[in-house]
Structure formats: structure tokens, C-alpha cells
Design an enzyme around this catalytic site. Structure first.
Site, PDB file in Angstrom:
ATOM      1  CG  PHE A 146      -1.745   1.087   1.586  1.00 57.05           C
ATOM      2  CD1 PHE A 146      -3.042   1.138   1.086  1.00 57.05           C
ATOM      3  CD2 PHE A 146      -1.312   2.112   2.424  1.00 57.05           C
ATOM      4  CE1 PHE A 146      -3.890   2.188   1.428  1.00 57.05           C
ATOM      5  CE2 PHE A 146      -2.155   3.165   2.765  1.00 57.05           C
ATOM      6  CZ  PHE A 146      -3.447   3.198   2.266  1.00 57.05           C
TER       7      PHE A 146
ATOM      8  CB  ALA B  83       2.647  13.393   1.625  1.00 53.45           C
TER       9      ALA B  83
ATOM     10  N   GLY C 151      17.629  -6.971  34.422  1.00 46.00           N
ATOM     11  CA  GLY C 151      18.716  -6.925  33.430  1.00 46.00           C
ATOM     12  C   GLY C 151      18.522  -7.943  32.317  1.00 46.00           C
TER      13      GLY C 151
ATOM     14  CD  GLU D  91      -2.459   0.021   9.473  1.00 44.59           C
ATOM     15  OE1 GLU D  91      -3.675   0.164   9.657  1.00 44.59           O
ATOM     16  OE2 GLU D  91      -1.925  -1.085   9.253  1.00 44.59           O
TER      17      GLU D  91
HETATM   18  C1  LIG Z   1       8.033   0.769   9.533  1.00 43.95           C
HETATM   19  C2  LIG Z   1       7.074   1.631   8.801  1.00 43.95           C
HETATM   20  C3  LIG Z   1       6.181   1.057   7.915  1.00 43.95           C
HETATM   21  C4  LIG Z   1       5.291   1.865   7.177  1.00 43.95           C
HETATM   22  N1  LIG Z   1       4.472   1.297   6.243  1.00 43.95           N
HETATM   23  C5  LIG Z   1       3.760   2.097   5.411  1.00 43.95           C
HETATM   24  C6  LIG Z   1       3.068   1.546   4.289  1.00 43.95           C
HETATM   25  O1  LIG Z   1       3.037   0.329   4.069  1.00 43.95           O
HETATM   26  N2  LIG Z   1       2.431   2.398   3.439  1.00 43.95           N
HETATM   27  C7  LIG Z   1       2.416   3.746   3.647  1.00 43.95           C
HETATM   28  O2  LIG Z   1       1.816   4.458   2.855  1.00 43.95           O
HETATM   29  N3  LIG Z   1       3.062   4.294   4.712  1.00 43.95           N
HETATM   30  C8  LIG Z   1       3.748   3.510   5.583  1.00 43.95           C
HETATM   31  N4  LIG Z   1       4.431   4.058   6.644  1.00 43.95           N
HETATM   32  C9  LIG Z   1       4.366   5.493   6.873  1.00 43.95           C
HETATM   33  C10 LIG Z   1       3.606   5.877   8.153  1.00 43.95           C
HETATM   34  O3  LIG Z   1       2.239   5.698   7.970  1.00 43.95           O
HETATM   35  C11 LIG Z   1       4.007   7.321   8.524  1.00 43.95           C
HETATM   36  O4  LIG Z   1       5.301   7.232   9.075  1.00 43.95           O
HETATM   37  C12 LIG Z   1       3.050   7.988   9.493  1.00 43.95           C
HETATM   38  O5  LIG Z   1       1.823   8.210   8.885  1.00 43.95           O
HETATM   39  C13 LIG Z   1       3.598   9.299  10.038  1.00 43.95           C
HETATM   40  O6  LIG Z   1       4.107  10.115   9.041  1.00 43.95           O
HETATM   41  P1  LIG Z   1       5.579  10.731   9.211  1.00 43.95           P
HETATM   42  O7  LIG Z   1       6.478   9.641   9.598  1.00 43.95           O
HETATM   43  O8  LIG Z   1       5.899  11.495   7.983  1.00 43.95           O
HETATM   44  O9  LIG Z   1       5.490  11.703  10.439  1.00 43.95           O
HETATM   45  P2  LIG Z   1       5.075  13.258  10.418  1.00 43.95           P
HETATM   46  O10 LIG Z   1       3.775  13.430   9.743  1.00 43.95           O
HETATM   47  O11 LIG Z   1       6.210  14.065   9.932  1.00 43.95           O
HETATM   48  O12 LIG Z   1       4.869  13.540  11.962  1.00 43.95           O
HETATM   49  C14 LIG Z   1       5.948  13.761  12.865  1.00 43.95           C
HETATM   50  C15 LIG Z   1       5.354  14.007  14.246  1.00 43.95           C
HETATM   51  O13 LIG Z   1       4.514  15.171  14.209  1.00 43.95           O
HETATM   52  C16 LIG Z   1       3.208  14.813  14.657  1.00 43.95           C
HETATM   53  N5  LIG Z   1       2.235  15.626  13.899  1.00 43.95           N
HETATM   54  C17 LIG Z   1       2.136  15.760  12.548  1.00 43.95           C
HETATM   55  N6  LIG Z   1       1.098  16.557  12.249  1.00 43.95           N
HETATM   56  C18 LIG Z   1       0.534  16.931  13.419  1.00 43.95           C
HETATM   57  C19 LIG Z   1      -0.589  17.739  13.776  1.00 43.95           C
HETATM   58  N7  LIG Z   1      -1.340  18.329  12.857  1.00 43.95           N
HETATM   59  N8  LIG Z   1      -0.872  17.902  15.085  1.00 43.95           N
HETATM   60  C20 LIG Z   1      -0.121  17.276  16.031  1.00 43.95           C
HETATM   61  N9  LIG Z   1       0.946  16.508  15.768  1.00 43.95           N
HETATM   62  C21 LIG Z   1       1.255  16.327  14.474  1.00 43.95           C
HETATM   63  C22 LIG Z   1       3.074  13.343  14.382  1.00 43.95           C
HETATM   64  O14 LIG Z   1       2.075  12.755  15.181  1.00 43.95           O
HETATM   65  C23 LIG Z   1       4.452  12.847  14.722  1.00 43.95           C
HETATM   66  O15 LIG Z   1       4.591  12.691  16.103  1.00 43.95           O
HETATM   67  C24 LIG Z   1       5.302   3.274   7.391  1.00 43.95           C
HETATM   68  C25 LIG Z   1       6.196   3.842   8.300  1.00 43.95           C
HETATM   69  C26 LIG Z   1       7.082   3.046   8.983  1.00 43.95           C
HETATM   70  C27 LIG Z   1       8.066   3.701   9.908  1.00 43.95           C
END
Ligand SMILES: Cc1cc2nc3c(=O)[nH]c(=O)nc-3n(C[C@H](O)[C@H](O)[C@H](O)COP(=O)(O)OP(=O)(O)OC[C@H]3O[C@@H](n4cnc5c(N)ncnc54)[C@H](O)[C@@H]3O)c2cc1C
Length: 397
Positions: A124, A131, A354, A377
Site C-alpha cells: 500500500f 506527505a 537486566g 497507520e
Molecule cells: C516501519 C514503517 C512502515 C510503514 N508502512 C507504510 C506503508 O506500508 N504504506 C504507507 O503508505 N506508509 C507507511 N508508513 C508510513 C507511516 O504511515 C508514517 O510514518 C506515518 O503516517 C507518520 O508520518 P511521518 O512519519 O511522515 O510523520 P510526520 O507526519 O512528519 O509527523 C511527525 C510528528 O509530528 C506529529 N504531527 C504531525 N502533524 C501533526 C498535527 N497536525 N498535530 C499534532 N501533531 C502532528 C506526528 O504525530 C508525529 O509525532 C510506514 C512507516 C514506517 C516507519
């Protein structure tokens, strides 16, 4: 909708699944984590046994065991190996269930049937470098060219990205229409020209699942591979994630239960000050706090799963009230489940002392594996935004 009990069929599914996982998966879990090795052979076996399509109806190649059956499988997997539950979740909840919800009959036959039978792995692709939480700001584009679309862009963190045969990718078809109207979902086959694998991430946990950067470089996709309607992609992504959060919570429930089990075993075995530490009230209070969360989680999980099951597999027929309730409850569930699991593995590790900090201990791996559920997610901050907004908008019951 408070009453709930498992049917004989569901109880049998749990027992058979537990036996299978204890026999076939537990012995290789530490190695999968240590070597960050995608368990291809085990996934193949799961496919043969029908586990890759548990919630998919039999007419589309699945086991037809619904959302409750699927949660039982994810709960059992969560007890043993979070890498495999992540692989399965990305394949089934995110990669193939949307085909059941939004696909044409032809798409279901062509892509859903092999997915449900474990003959094709799905991925997915929503997230991008710019983004994450703000998924609607995606930059990948799909431009119409005769009977095809041409997709260009970079996707990030695609679970199963390295091994998948089929990718569900979200791209902007008309930015002027915004998220609801301007984003479309496409079914892309691995063999389509222009789809290239980027870097594979090295992770602290769920190390057996691949997390890939993907480049869509002028990927030509036939128009019949649009999932749902043009412009409905963001709705498809959000609906998929709402439902996906339920089974994600099931994995967290399994991890919480296993953390308690390991803590009890250790606390009964470990003697300090002349008696097992399990006899210390401080330890029993930790077990109680873990038990309180895990028990509550189990009831709420299967309650939400049962309600989602009753809503059926045609989102177009869901009432507005049911949809809003599902979105809110899936967000509450995912947040509570992931934080409960993190709490339980942390407390269990503390009870291990430990020993829990040593690489060879199971709880050390579980501690690293659990953390991701608060992030992917939809982060828990975003879930709290969804829940808070809903309470303000619709009030509380
Ligand atoms: C191991 C792994 C597997 C994944 N698998 C998939 C996959 O299969 N397909 C896919 O499409 N994606 C996948 N992802 C992506 C995942 O869904 C995103 O990492 C997640 O949605 C968060 O986005 P970001 O990491 O860019 O964090 P950011 O959006 O940059 O957020 C950083 C921090 O800011 C906070 N934040 C952001 N906006 C706000 C707001 N408006 N108010 C308050 N706090 C906020 C967030 O909660 C977070 O704590 C995966 C990620 C990982 C690490």
C-alpha cells in the site's frame, strides 16, 4: 452492541492458529529479527494454509472468516512475531481488502483472488517524503494519456515494497480538486515498466518486514486499473486505514498478552530476598496494570470488529452515522491498543530486570517491535485529532 462471544469455529481457528505459529514461527522469530530477513518460506506456508486471505469471502479465494476471524489471526501473530503481523496487515488490510470494497468484478478476479490465496503479495503506497501525517499533500501525479495513466513520483516506507507483486498507489489526478476529488487509487503490477525499488530502511523493530522507497518513473497504468472512481482515492485510503486500524489493534493485543505471560513466567522463577519476585506486591501491581489494559482492550477490539463486520463490504452502503462511529472507534482502539502494548512490554521488561535488556530475551525484541504501532497507520497524535474533532462535532453519547 455490548454482548460478544466467540463461535466454535472462531475458537477452533484460534487454537489451530496458535498451534501452527508456535510450531512453525516461534522457533525462527529471533533469527528473522536478528538477520532482518523477510520470512518468504513462512509467508508461502501461510498462503498455502489460507491465512493470507482470512477475511476475504470464499468466492474471491479467501477463507471467509470475516473481521473477527482476521483479528483472531492478527492477535495470535502479535503474540509471536510482529514482523509477520506487519507483513500480513500491509498485504491484507491495506493492500488487498480495498479491492474487495471498491474493486470491479474483473479487478477482484484478477488481483484479489491471487492475493487471498497467497499467490501474490500486496503493498500500500500512500506515504511520501513530504506527505506523512498530511497524506493529502502527496506529490505523485497520474496524468491521463489515451486509455492509460502515467504515474510519476516517489513513495516512502512501503511495507512489503521489496517483495510485492501488486502495489496500491495513490496519486494526484487533479490538484485543483483537493484531497476528496483530486486523488486517485491505482493498481500497479510489479512488472509494469518504470517501477523501481529505492533504498530499504534499516529499522529498530519489525525487522523481518521490508520498508522501501519506491520510484514511479513514467509508469504506464491502464485505465481499467483505477480502483473505484477517478478522484475517490483519498476516500479509499481513509476507509482502508479506518478498517485496518482494527486488525492493527489485534496485533497489539497479542503483544500485550504475551508480555504479561513472559512477565509472570519470569517473576515466578526469579528468586530475590528469599522468595519469587512474583510475591512482591510492587510486581503484582505492575501485572495488575498490564492486565487491566489488556482485558479492556480485548472486549473493545472484538466489539468494534463485530460492528465493522455487520456494516458489510460495500462502503457506499454505509450510513453516515455508522461511518463516523467506525472512524472514531477505530481511532480510539488503535491509540489505546498501541499504547497498552508499549506499556505492557515496557513493564514486562522491567520485571525481567537486566535479563530483559539482553538481546537474547524475547521481551527485548517485543519492546523494539511494539513502538511502531504508535506511529504507522496514522500516528496517535493524528488519532487524537480525529477523536477530539468527532467529540466536538457529534458530542458524546
Ligand atoms: C516501519 C514503517 C512502515 C510503514 N508502512 C507504510 C506503508 O506500508 N504504506 C504507507 O503508505 N506508509 C507507511 N508508513 C508510513 C507511516 O504511515 C508514517 O510514518 C506515518 O503516517 C507518520 O508520518 P511521518 O512519519 O511522515 O510523520 P510526520 O507526519 O512528519 O509527523 C511527525 C510528528 O509530528 C506529529 N504531527 C504531525 N502533524 C501533526 C498535527 N497536525 N498535530 C499534532 N501533531 C502532528 C506526528 O504525530 C508525529 O509525532 C510506514 C512507516 C514506517 C516507519
Amino acid at each position: 452492541m455490548i454482548d460478544f462471544s466467540f463461535t466454535d469455529e472462531q475458537t477452533l481457528l484460534r487454537q489451530n492458529t496458535r498451534d501452527f505459529l508456535e510450531r512453525e514461527l516461534r522457533p525462527i522469530s529471533a533469527e528473522i529479527d536478528r538477520d532482518a530477513k523477510f520470512p518468504a518460506e513462512f509467508i508461502r506456508k501461510m498462503g498455502e494454509m489460507g491465512y493470507m486471505g482470512v477475511p476475504i469471502p470464499e468466492e474471491y479465494g479467501g477463507a471467509g472468516l470475516g473481521k473477527v476471524g482476521y483479528c483472531i489471526l492478527l492477535e495470535e501473530l502479535g503474540r509471536v512475531d510482529a514482523s509477520v503481523s506487519t507483513i500480513l496487515g500491509a498485504h491484507c488490510s491495506l493492500g488487498s481488502t480495498p479491492l474487495l470494497y471498491f474493486g470491479t468484478e474483473e479487478q477482484k478476479m484478477r488481483y484479489l483472488v491471487p492475493a487471498a490465496k497467497g499467490k501474490a503479495l500486496h503493498s500500500f503506497n500512500l506515504s511520501e517524503p513530504g506527505a506523512g501525517s498530511d497524506a493529502a499533500s502527496l506529490q505523485t501525479t497520474a496524468v491521463r494519456d489515451g486509455n492509460d495513466y502515467i504515474i510519476n513520483g516517489t513513495k516512502l516506507w512501503a511495507t512489503n515494497g521489496k517483495e510485492a507483486d501488486v502495489y496500491l498507489v495513490f496519486a494526484a489526478t487533479d490538484r485543483s480538486l483537493g484531497a476528496f476529488g483530486g486523488i486517485t487509487a491505482f493498481i500497479v503490477e510489479r512488472k509494469f515498466d518504470g517501477l523501481k525499488l529505492g533504498t530499504e530502511e534499516e529499522k529498530m523493530g519489525i525487522r523481518g518486514s521490508s520498508t522501501m522507497q519506491l520510484f514511479y518513473d513514467n509508469v504506464r497504468v491502464p485505465r481499467e486499473n483505477v480502483l473505484g472512481e477517478v478522484g475517490k482515492g483519498f476516500l479509499i485510503a481513509m476507509t482502508t486505514l479506518d478498517v485496518g486500524r482494527i486488525s492493527l489493534a489485534a496485533g497489539s493485543l497479542g503483544a500485550s498478552s504475551r508480555a504479561i505471560e513472559l512477565a509472570v513466567e519470569h517473576a515466578k522463577r526469579r528468586v530475590q530476598f528469599g522468595k519469587p519476585i512474583a510475591e512482591q506486591q510492587a510486581i503484582q501491581f505492575k501485572l495488575a496494570d498490564m492486565g487491566i489494559r489488556t482485558r479492556m482492550l480485548k472486549f473493545f477490539l472484538y466489539n468494534v470488529a463485530t460492528r465493522a463486520e455487520k456494516m458489510g463490504t460495500n462502503p457506499a452502503g454505509w450510513s453516515k452515522a455508522d461511518r463516523e462511529e467506525l472512524t472514531r472507534d477505530a481511532a480510539i482502539l488503535k491509540t489505546f491498543a498501541s499504547e497498552s502494548a508499549s506499556f505492557c512490554v515496557d513493564e514486562s521488561l522491567q520485571i525481567h530486570g537486566g535479563t530483559g535488556f539482553i538481546k537474547s530475551s524475547e521481551i527485548e525484541r517485543m519492546y523494539r517491535d511494539a513502538r511502531i504501532s504508535e506511529i504507522y497507520e496514522g500516528t496517535n497524535e493524528i488519532q487524537r485529532m480525529v477523536i477530539g474533532r468527532d467529540i466536538v462535532k457529534r458530542g458524546w453519547e
